[in-house]
Design a protein around this motif. Sequence first.
Motif, short mmCIF file in Angstrom:
data_model
loop_
_atom_site.label_atom_id
_atom_site.label_comp_id
_atom_site.label_asym_id
_atom_site.label_seq_id
_atom_site.Cartn_x
_atom_site.Cartn_y
_atom_site.Cartn_z
N ALA A 186 58.26 -9.40 97.76
CA ALA A 186 58.01 -10.80 98.15
C ALA A 186 56.54 -11.16 97.97
N TYR A 187 55.67 -10.21 98.30
CA TYR A 187 54.23 -10.43 98.15
C TYR A 187 53.86 -10.53 96.66
N GLU A 188 54.38 -9.60 95.84
CA GLU A 188 54.05 -9.59 94.41
C GLU A 188 54.57 -10.84 93.70
N LYS A 189 55.73 -11.35 94.14
CA LYS A 189 56.30 -12.54 93.52
C LYS A 189 55.72 -13.83 94.10
N ASN A 190 54.82 -13.67 95.09
CA ASN A 190 54.16 -14.81 95.72
C ASN A 190 55.17 -15.81 96.29
#
Length: 234
Positions: A186-190
């Motif tokens: 979720a963080y990497e996909k913003n």
Amino acid sequence: MTYKRILLKLSGEALMGEKQHGIDSKRLTQYAEDIKKVVNEGIEVAVVIGGGNIFRGVEAEASGIDRVQGDYMGMLATVINAMALQSMFEKQGMYTRLMSGLKMEQVCEPFIRRRAIRHLEKGRVVIFGAGIGNPYFTTDSTASLRAIEIEADVVLKGTRVDGVYSEDPEKNPDAERFSNISFQEAYEKNLNIMDMTAFTLCQENNLPIIVFDMNTPGNLQKIVAGEEVGTLIQ
């Protein structure tokens, strides 16, 4: 039941229903009925409500109001919503306690962690108003922090969409919907699930988040029964 104790995060805007501002009694009633069904099954429920249907602190600066002052005004807005929830919950026959991050002895108890847990153990629905009592923190952060403090099993973020998407599904109908995703993904996909403070708190404390459509009656009951509803972030 999959979960014994839950923290339900509701947005203030959700209470507007079909209205442009304020509180829609039909939406308020639906939420109360859904929560009552869960409480009747022995689930311990805590609720954090936003105040965006009345006032948003982050928008205060645009109107010339000091940001800190605006945030406190936003906290007071959440208390108004929390009082409305409390009234409707009690109308449905539930026992409740309203706890505030700001001192307002006439209408709220001050937040005391052990007392909040004891209320939950006694089957009372605990509503947390006024955020955490400090400016610059959102009600998402309040939900994460209070969930950790009361040792909730999960944060349930009730929204008007049925989960987390790769893009805004209201703008792009072809956006991909995730049924299960990790915090790191979720963080990497913003993905805009919660503000970063709230999200990090949940990640560091291994507290799962479920984003789901609260406006569909019965969804809350399905989640606590273990059915796959919305998006699970863990």
